[in-house]
Design an enzyme around this catalytic site. Structure first.
Site, PDB file in Angstrom:
ATOM      1  N   TYR A  80       0.748  -1.076  -0.061  1.00  0.00           N
ATOM      2  CA  TYR A  80       0.092   0.229   0.013  1.00  0.00           C
ATOM      3  C   TYR A  80       0.982   1.190   0.088  1.00  0.00           C
ATOM      4  O   TYR A  80       1.726   1.356   0.750  1.00  0.00           O
ATOM      5  CB  TYR A  80      -1.011   0.068   1.190  1.00  0.00           C
ATOM      6  CG  TYR A  80      -1.817   1.265   1.349  1.00  0.00           C
ATOM      7  CD1 TYR A  80      -3.001   1.181   0.991  1.00  0.00           C
ATOM      8  CD2 TYR A  80      -1.237   2.388   2.142  1.00  0.00           C
ATOM      9  CE1 TYR A  80      -3.959   2.253   1.048  1.00  0.00           C
ATOM     10  CE2 TYR A  80      -2.214   3.423   1.960  1.00  0.00           C
ATOM     11  CZ  TYR A  80      -3.415   3.622   1.653  1.00  0.00           C
ATOM     12  OH  TYR A  80      -4.128   4.567   1.619  1.00  0.00           O
ATOM     13  N   GLU A 127      -3.428   7.694  -4.215  1.00  0.00           N
ATOM     14  CA  GLU A 127      -3.315   6.195  -3.380  1.00  0.00           C
ATOM     15  C   GLU A 127      -3.085   5.143  -4.466  1.00  0.00           C
ATOM     16  O   GLU A 127      -3.875   5.037  -5.413  1.00  0.00           O
ATOM     17  CB  GLU A 127      -4.372   6.111  -2.722  1.00  0.00           C
ATOM     18  CG  GLU A 127      -4.770   4.694  -1.883  1.00  0.00           C
ATOM     19  CD  GLU A 127      -5.823   4.236  -1.388  1.00  0.00           C
ATOM     20  OE1 GLU A 127      -6.125   4.634   0.042  1.00  0.00           O
ATOM     21  OE2 GLU A 127      -6.756   4.027  -2.024  1.00  0.00           O
TER      22      GLU A 127
END
Ligand code: GDP
Ligand code: MN
Length: 388
Positions: A108, A196
């Site tokens: 992530y 993101e």
């Protein structure tokens, strides 16, 4: 402004962040053709402004071009409901068709504006692929955070610190820290509020690829990014929010049943507290601002009533530059224009020309409860909710 995954990936690629090969399609035939060109084994992904698509059936791995076409046919033109959308979902008009990736590891990586840190914070985790909120809850030690100095910018050592913290093989530290620096450059140059990549994939043959991407551009900076205007997709947004933007009204749709109309953001916050202390939930945050005229006030009420969840409207006006009599005429104008859309109103008015305003509302024939102060407003909200 949110943009689609396929658009975000085009921007990532321009900044040197590797993405899977693929293309976007708006018909089953085009999806099938793309899948053929990619060798048949592909992933087909619904393009909507919401995450959680995987679990909601919006992402499918297939092994032939025919299957890709079939899945595209089944999902194009439908509305996808994920944990990040309302129950009505969002329309699927396009699918992204990409080569399948042999995933060895899912990471992530994100950057966002953090109010507490007063700047950009980069976040990374070795627990990619799932919702970061869940990681934060269950294994908070797996989340790395680096605050970026707004003057100095992201320093190379900070990128390396994140890369080392992810427990990567040594040969991946270089590529990942370079990627972090590229993402920061993208974030800055495009005035993002969020960038993101989840998952950031390490493939079995050791390559790094952004398999999913989400970019949000700060609305207040859009005036200097005319090139990004074309990426706007109003169909993905709440209809009330789209309408409010046209009239320069600050409106955010929420989940409750009490529509709020106020002048001033601080007053909006206080008014939402009033709703809660009256035992109800706000349906929105709406600030008509200081320089509103009668039409803008009428439009504010129209926008709040577009929301079918609204059962009661709480109006809290502090008259200053915005005069209460003018605001009252705006509400009455809307009430006369579309009586059937109206809901009971609780009104607190104070300040410039408050008496005239209150009289106008009282004489209007609309269902209005005038209150004197905030506790009175909370009480009236409670009474109205108990009645319903
Ligand atoms: P989201 O659910 O909206 O966040 O959509 P994602 O694009 O993140 O896809 C959900 C999940 O599907 C990812 O976390 C991956 O695990 C998986 N996925 C997506 N594309 C591929 C692919 O090409 N290969 C493999 N093996 N998995 C993929
Ligand atoms: Mn994802």
């Amino acid at each position: 402004m949110k943009i689609h995954e396929y658009q975000a990936k085009e921007i990532l690629a321009r900044y040197g962040v590797p993405i899977p090969k693929g293309g976007v399609a708006d018909s089953p035939e085009a999806a099938k053709k793309l899948a053929e060109d990619l060798g048949g084994s592909v992933v087909v992904k619904a393009q909507v402004h919401a995450g959680g698509r995987g679990k909601a059936g919006g992402v499918k791995l297939v092994s032939t071009a025919d299957e890709a076409g079939d899945f595209a046919r089944s999902i194009l033109g439908t509305r996808l409901v994920t944990i990040q959308t309302g129950p009505e979902g969002v329309p699927v008009r396009k699918v992204l068709v990409e080569e399948t990736i042999d995933v060895a590891d899912e990471l992530y990586l994100a950057m966002l504006i953090d109010g507490a840190a007063e700047g950009v914070v980069a976040i990374a985790s070795e627990a990619g692929g799932m919702e970061i909120e869940q990681v934060a809850e269950e294994t908070p030690d797996k989340i790395l955070r680096v605050a970026v100095d707004p003057v100095l910018g992201l320093q190379p050592y900070q990128g390396r610190r994140l890369a080392y913290g992810l427990n990567l093989k040594p040969e991946l530290v270089g590529p990942i820290s370079a990627l972090v620096e590229n993402l920061y450059r993208l974030f800055q140059e495009n005035d993002c509020s969020l960038a993101e990549i989840n998952p950031l994939v390490i493939t079995s043959d050791g390559r790094v690829l952004a398999v999913d991407a989400k970019l949000t551009i700060d609305d207040e900076a859009m005036f200097r990014h005319k090139d990004l205007d074309g990426l706007h997709d109003p169909e993905q947004e709440d209809a009330g929010e789209v309408e409010a933007r046209k009239f320069d009204i600050n409106y955010v749709k929420l989940d409750g049943t009490v529509g709020c109309i106020v002048n001033g953001a601080g007053l909006a916050m206080a008014t939402m507290d009033v709703v809660l202390s009256g035992g109800a939930q706000p349906a929105n945050f709406l600030d008509i601002g200081g320089g509103a005229d009668e039409d803008k006030v009428a439009n504010a009420l129209r926008i709040v009533l577009m929301d079918s969840d609204v059962e009661l409207v709480l109006i809290n006006i502090f008259g200053g530059i915005l005069r209460c009599d003018m605001a009252a005429r705006g509400f009455v104008q809307r009430g006369k224009a579309d009586p059937s859309s109206m809901r009971p109103m609780v009104v607190r008015m104070l300040g410039t020309n408050a008496e005239e305003g209150r009289k106008t509302l009282q004489d209007s024939g609309l269902d209005v409860t005038l209150v004197e102060d905030l506790p009175g407003a909370a009480e009236a909200v409670r009474a109205a909710i108990d009645h319903a």
